[in-house]
Structure formats: structure tokens, C-alpha cells
Design an enzyme around this catalytic site. Structure first.
Site, PDB file in Angstrom:
ATOM      1  CE  LYS A  22      -1.858   1.709   4.215  1.00 41.12           C
ATOM      2  NZ  LYS A  22      -1.434   2.999   4.211  1.00 41.12           N
ATOM      3  CG  ASN A  23       2.492   2.720   3.477  1.00 43.67           C
ATOM      4  OD1 ASN A  23       1.441   3.012   3.367  1.00 43.67           O
ATOM      5  ND2 ASN A  23       3.367   2.616   4.604  1.00 43.67           N
ATOM      6  NE  ARG A  92       0.521  12.133   7.399  1.00 41.97           N
ATOM      7  CZ  ARG A  92       0.704  13.284   7.452  1.00 41.97           C
ATOM      8  NH1 ARG A  92      -0.042  14.253   8.058  1.00 41.97           N
ATOM      9  NH2 ARG A  92       2.065  13.984   7.103  1.00 41.97           N
ATOM     10  CB  CYS A 116      -4.961  10.817  12.036  1.00 39.29           C
ATOM     11  SG  CYS A 116      -3.182   9.929  12.125  1.00 39.29           S
ATOM     12  NE  ARG A 121       0.664  10.231  10.170  1.00 39.67           N
ATOM     13  CZ  ARG A 121       0.122   9.346   9.704  1.00 39.67           C
ATOM     14  NH1 ARG A 121      -0.829   8.557   9.950  1.00 39.67           N
ATOM     15  NH2 ARG A 121       1.212   8.781   8.779  1.00 39.67           N
ATOM     16  CB  SER A 163       9.280  13.328   6.933  1.00 43.60           C
ATOM     17  OG  SER A 163       8.052  13.329   6.162  1.00 43.60           O
ATOM     18  CB  VAL A 164       7.883   8.080   4.817  1.00 42.18           C
ATOM     19  CG1 VAL A 164       7.599   7.364   3.647  1.00 42.18           C
ATOM     20  CG2 VAL A 164       8.704   7.328   5.785  1.00 42.18           C
ATOM     21  CG  ASP A 305       3.474   1.784   9.550  1.00 40.70           C
ATOM     22  OD1 ASP A 305       3.140   2.488  10.486  1.00 40.70           O
ATOM     23  OD2 ASP A 305       3.547   1.807   8.387  1.00 40.70           O
ATOM     24  CB  ILE A 327       7.891   7.117  14.240  1.00 36.43           C
ATOM     25  CG1 ILE A 327       9.089   6.350  14.174  1.00 36.43           C
ATOM     26  CG2 ILE A 327       7.504   8.081  12.930  1.00 36.43           C
ATOM     27  CD1 ILE A 327      10.289   6.961  13.228  1.00 36.43           C
ATOM     28  NE  ARG A 397      -6.563   4.581   6.148  1.00 38.88           N
ATOM     29  CZ  ARG A 397      -5.780   4.915   6.771  1.00 38.88           C
ATOM     30  NH1 ARG A 397      -5.956   5.011   7.968  1.00 38.88           N
ATOM     31  NH2 ARG A 397      -4.763   5.407   6.310  1.00 38.88           N
TER      32      ARG A 397
HETATM   33  C1  UD1 Z   1       4.453   7.403   6.441  1.00 35.23           C
HETATM   34  C2  UD1 Z   1       3.666   5.849   6.191  1.00 35.23           C
HETATM   35  C3  UD1 Z   1       3.295   5.476   7.537  1.00 35.23           C
HETATM   36  C4  UD1 Z   1       4.466   5.234   8.626  1.00 35.23           C
HETATM   37  C5  UD1 Z   1       5.357   6.380   8.422  1.00 35.23           C
HETATM   38  C6  UD1 Z   1       6.642   6.195   9.237  1.00 35.23           C
HETATM   39  C7  UD1 Z   1       2.833   6.023   3.948  1.00 35.23           C
HETATM   40  C8  UD1 Z   1       1.447   6.137   2.992  1.00 35.23           C
HETATM   41  N1  UD1 Z   1       2.609   6.179   5.330  1.00 35.23           N
HETATM   42  O1  UD1 Z   1       3.787   8.218   6.870  1.00 35.23           O
HETATM   43  O2  UD1 Z   1       2.478   4.168   7.338  1.00 35.23           O
HETATM   44  O3  UD1 Z   1       3.889   5.028   9.961  1.00 35.23           O
HETATM   45  O4  UD1 Z   1       5.459   6.649   7.261  1.00 35.23           O
HETATM   46  O5  UD1 Z   1       7.234   5.172   8.907  1.00 35.23           O
HETATM   47  O6  UD1 Z   1       3.672   5.719   3.452  1.00 35.23           O
HETATM   48  N2  UD1 Z   1       6.524  15.104  10.431  1.00 35.23           N
HETATM   49  C9  UD1 Z   1       6.505  16.409  10.788  1.00 35.23           C
HETATM   50  N3  UD1 Z   1       6.148  17.168   9.492  1.00 35.23           N
HETATM   51  C10 UD1 Z   1       5.803  16.806   8.337  1.00 35.23           C
HETATM   52  C11 UD1 Z   1       5.799  15.375   8.065  1.00 35.23           C
HETATM   53  C12 UD1 Z   1       5.985  14.533   9.175  1.00 35.23           C
HETATM   54  O7  UD1 Z   1       6.513  16.584  11.712  1.00 35.23           O
HETATM   55  O8  UD1 Z   1       5.866  17.538   7.543  1.00 35.23           O
HETATM   56  C13 UD1 Z   1       6.617  13.845  11.575  1.00 35.23           C
HETATM   57  C14 UD1 Z   1       5.435  13.014  11.842  1.00 35.23           C
HETATM   58  O9  UD1 Z   1       4.540  13.713  12.529  1.00 35.23           O
HETATM   59  C15 UD1 Z   1       6.029  11.888  12.210  1.00 35.23           C
HETATM   60  C16 UD1 Z   1       7.299  11.838  11.780  1.00 35.23           C
HETATM   61  O10 UD1 Z   1       7.785  13.118  11.129  1.00 35.23           O
HETATM   62  O11 UD1 Z   1       6.285  12.125  13.754  1.00 35.23           O
HETATM   63  C17 UD1 Z   1       7.666  10.797  10.617  1.00 35.23           C
HETATM   64  O12 UD1 Z   1       6.262  11.032   9.751  1.00 35.23           O
HETATM   65  P1  UD1 Z   1       6.426  10.705   8.126  1.00 35.23           P
HETATM   66  O13 UD1 Z   1       7.807   9.760   7.906  1.00 35.23           O
HETATM   67  O14 UD1 Z   1       6.235  11.691   7.387  1.00 35.23           O
HETATM   68  O15 UD1 Z   1       5.270   9.662   8.088  1.00 35.23           O
HETATM   69  P2  UD1 Z   1       4.093   9.584   6.751  1.00 35.23           P
HETATM   70  O16 UD1 Z   1       4.900  10.040   5.526  1.00 35.23           O
HETATM   71  O17 UD1 Z   1       2.865  10.581   7.285  1.00 35.23           O
END
Ligand code: UD1
Length: 417
Positions: A22-23, A92, A116, A121, A163-164, A305, A327, A397
Site C-alpha cells: 500500500k505504502n 494522509r 489523526c 502529523r 520524513s517518508v 507500523d 516516530i 484501509r
Molecule cells: C509514512 C507511512 C506510515 C508510517 C510512517 C513512518 C505512508 C502512506 N505512510 O507516513 O505508514 O507509519 O511513514 O514510517 O507511507 N512530520 C512532521 N512534519 C511533516 C512530516 C512529518 O513533523 O511535515 C513528523 C510526523 O508527525 C512523524 C514523523 O515526522 O512524527 C514521521 O512522519 P512521516 O515519515 O512523514 O510519516 P508519513 O509519511 O505520514
């Protein structure tokens, strides 16, 4: 509302085929917006989030045929750059259309995804990094209005935090920017590597120049591409834990074992017997489960996850274990429900102390988020008697045919309407 009914405790035995990730699918689907040529994708999972992303792309003007995990997308006439709250609120990853829409049109209006249950996030890292490519933005009534008056311009960006999503958004946007972009402190999750491989097939010019640094040279136009989505490593990890928790014996197929090396090492330490072949992992759960301390971290660390799932397993360990969630600040929603089933877990900040030796008791349960939901299914598999899990739309989901896959390996599980 649908619920799941699970009768435990039964040893799982047999083979489970893992679906597409999915991701990995979500950013790749968003990236198709860059192209005016057809894109052919294989091995998409049949889960709700993919349906939502397809609906979002259709609302933007994409022409899509989706059948039996194969998708053909034609964006030659794609002309809209507005992603509505209705389509972004439940997922998201909707924010991932921002980068490609800006790269293509120089303007986009995309709903903020909002918070969420696992944390606030925010998307500040995405937005600040985009502004370094020449993007100006305002947030008005829950929408990001972003425009690049001179088009996107390549730049050097060092992410302040891994950040992913931000890594994906910036990689996608930079492929059409003028000149060279260097992104450092990138997330290097396997799904990001899959996205990069896909973009290279579309004719984009990207190259990893060190472990967390990627160089992207902007191109004008991409070409037709065919890509097969990688396996879902979180789904695979979940079934590995299911085998360990039920003292089961499972063959997990359609995987690349080295991608799951961290998880395999943890499960071996806990006492599971694991052997691997090219596209297969065999696991035999042990009666005795050893305690262990774990902290979640970006890849190649232990994935957040899988934190909820491994916690269920540690409830059955011989001694106390500690999990530190590094995280997401609020990702212990499953703990209250697990404690209702007889677990003894206490939370202090981002740490969960798990007393071992739990004999799970069946209960009526409430799912709160995707991974928390599946952890309740795992606990129910290990509990004697009948459990019911409500709000399973969270599970749908991200887990394809969960109850069918579990039934095939001996679980007594059914969906109630
Ligand atoms: C993705 C994955 C999710 C996984 C997460 C961490 C998808 C669709 N989702 O989520 O399943 O749990 O990676 O491996 O691939 N953050 C900020 N500001 C930002 C962006 C992120 O503060 O602009 C923080 C987030 O709140 C969190 C951390 O950075 O604490 C990591 O988040 P991120 O790696 O961005 O997660 P997602 O991409 O949302």
C-alpha cells in the site's frame, strides 16, 4: 457497521501470499500525475486506501482502468489541480499529489490532511522543502494554496527530520524542476526505493549519491512506463508475528527476505525459528517467548507500523519488555484494549512497559487505527474463546483479504455485517 469475530486460540499453519505494498502504491500513483504518457502498474493491493487514491486521481481528471491488481492510467488529458477535503481527509497520503501538481501546473490547491489518532502529523516539512524549490504557499480555510510563479527550480534541501511523505513529495516534484536538486537526510524506506525505480522507468533522472542523499536532474517530459509494485513488508511482518504468537508454522510467500532483516532478527531473538529462501520466509513459533527491548526508527530501524503487533507478542514473553515509540507521539491507542484482554502494559510518555506472561482473554474490542486494529486481531487469535472487533473499516484501509488469508491457515475468523 461490520465487525470481525475471532475464535482463539488456534495454531496457524500453512502458506500466506503477501500482496503489493500500500505504502509503495500510494506515492507511485501520485507520481503518475507527472506523465502525459500511459502508465501500467501491476500488483496493486485491493485495499480501501488505494481505492481512495484512485478516486482522488479521477477527481483530478485522470483516466483509470483498474482490474485484478492491474491499473492503466492515462493522464494525457488530466487538467485539474484541486484536491478536495472529502478525498484527503481519510488518507494522509492525499498530500502526495501536491508535489506533482505543482511540478505540472505551477499551482495547486490541496486540502490539509489534518490530524489523526496516532498523532498531529503536520506537513510543515513538505511545505518548507517545497518553498526551497521556489513555491509560495498560503493556508486558507484548511487548504494549501501553493504556486510556483517561475516554475519549480532545483535546489539543495536538507530535511530537518526524516520524513517518508516529505521525501516522496519532494522527489516527485523535483523530477520536473529546472536544473539539479539534491535532497539529503532522506527517508530510505524500501517503498521510497520502489518509487525511485518507478520514476527512472518513466525516464526521470535520479541517482542515490550517498545513503540518505539523492540527486535529481529535472527533465521536460516523461515516457510510458510499466512497473510492478513491491510486496507489502508491513503485511508480511504482521503475519510473521501472527505465526510467532500462535506457536504456528507459516510460509510467507512473495517477499524479499533481506528487506525484513530487522524484523527477522527481532523475531529470532524472541525465540521464533526462521529460515529464508529467495522469495519466502518460513517461521515456526516457539512456546517460550523471550523478552526484548525495542525502539521504533526510520528504515532500516524497527518500523512504527509493526509496533502494535510486536507489543502483542511481547505480552506473552517470559519477562518485562520495553517499547520506545520514537516516530509518532500518540501511537499507543491499542494499549487500553490489550489491557482489557488481560495484558499488563503501562505507558509513560513514549515508552510502554510490557509485563510478560499474559494469557489473553477474549473480549469485545474497538479498533482505533490501521495497525492498532490488526494488533487486536493478533491478540484475539491468541485468546481462548470468542472476540469481536468493531470498526474494522480501519483494517480494510491497508490489509487485503485479512480474514480470507487467516482462514486459509486455520484461523476461525469471520466478518459480521
Ligand atoms: C509514512 C507511512 C506510515 C508510517 C510512517 C513512518 C505512508 C502512506 N505512510 O507516513 O505508514 O507509519 O511513514 O514510517 O507511507 N512530520 C512532521 N512534519 C511533516 C512530516 C512529518 O513533523 O511535515 C513528523 C510526523 O508527525 C512523524 C514523523 O515526522 O512524527 C514521521 O512522519 P512521516 O515519515 O512523514 O510519516 P508519513 O509519511 O505520514
Amino acid at each position: 457497521m461490520q465487525k470481525l469475530e475471532v475464535f482463539g486460540a488456534i495454531r496457524l499453519k500453512g502458506q500466506i501470499n503477501i500482496s503489493g505494498s500500500k505504502n509503495a502504491s500510494l506515492p507511485i500513483l501520485a507520481a503518475t500525475l507527472l506523465s502525459k504518457k500511459k502508465v501500467f502498474l501491476n500488483n496493486l493491493p485491493k485495499v480501501k486506501d488505494i481505492e481512495t487514491m484512485i478516486n482522488l486521481l479521477k477527481s483530478l481528471g485522470s483516466m483509470i482502468k483498474f482490474n485484478k491488481r492491474k491499473l492503466i492510467i492515462d493522464n494525457s488529458k488530466q487538467n485539474k489541480n484541486f484536491a478536495s477535503y472529502n478525498l484527503v481527509k481519510t488518507m494522509r497520503a492525499g498530500i502526495l499529489v501536491l508535489g506533482p501538481l505543482l511540478a505540472k501546473f505551477g499551482y495547486a490547491k490541496v486540502s490539509l490532511p489534518g490530524g489523526c489518532s496516532i498523532g498531529t502529523r503536520p506537513v510543515d516539512i513538505h511545505l518548507k522543502a517545497l518553498s526551497k524549490l521556489g513555491v509560495k504557499y498560503k493556508i486558507i480555510q484548511g487548504y494549501v494554496h501553493a504556486f510556483a510563479p517561475k516554475g519549480l527550480i532545483g535546489s539543495k534541501i536538507n530535511f530537518p527530520k526524516i520524513s517518508v511523505g516529505a521525501t516522496e513529495n519532494l522527489i516527485i516534484a523535483s523530477t520536473l524542476a529546472k536544473g539539479t536538486t539534491i535532497l539529503s537526510n532522506c527517508a530510505i524506506e524500501p517503498e521510497i526505493k520502489d518509487l525511485v525505480n518507478f520514476l527512472i522507468k518513466m525516464g526521470c533522472n535520479l541517482k542515490w549519491i550517498s545513503k540518505r542523499t539523492i540527486q535529481i536532474i529535472g527533465i521536460n517530459q516523461s515516457k510510458e512506463a510499466i512497473h510492478s509494485i513491491m510486496f507489502d513488508r508491513i503485511e508480511a511482518g504482521t503475519y510473521l508475528v501472527a505465526a510467532a504468537i500462535t506457536e504456528g508454522n507459516l510460509k510467507i510467500k512473495n517477499v524479499i527476505p533481506y528487506i525484513l532483516q530487522t524484523e527477522i532478527n527481532v523475531l529470532r531473538k524472541i525465540g521464533a525459528k526462521i529460515t529464508t529462501k529467495k522469495n519466502e520466509i518460513k517461521i515456526v513459533g516457539n512456546k517460550k517467548i523471550k523478552n526484548i527491548n525495542i525502539k521504533t526508527a526510520p528504515y532500516p530501524g524497527f518500523p512504527t507500523d509493526l509496533q502494535a503487533q510486536i507489543m502483542v507478542l511481547l505480552c506473552k514473553a517470559n519477562k518485562k519488555s520495553l517499547i520506545r515509540e520514537d516516530i509518532f507521539e500518540n501511537r499507543f491507542m491499542h494499549v487500553a484494549e490489550l489491557n482489557r484482554m488481560g495484558a499488563k502494559i503501562s505507558i509513560s510518555g513514549n515508552k510502554a512497559l510490557i509485563n510478560g506472561n499474559t494469557k489473553f482473554e477474549a473480549a469485545e474490542l474497538m479498533a482505533t487505527d490501521l495497525r492498532a486494529s490488526v494488533s487486536l486481531v493478533l491478540a484475539a487469535l491468541a485468546a481462548k474463546g470468542k472476540s469481536q472487533i468493531n470498526r474494522i473499516y480501519h483494517l480494510d484501509r491497508g490489509y487485503e483479504s485479512l480474514e480470507k488469508k487467516l482462514k486459509k491457515v486455520g484461523a476461525r475468523i469471520r466478518r459480521l455485517n
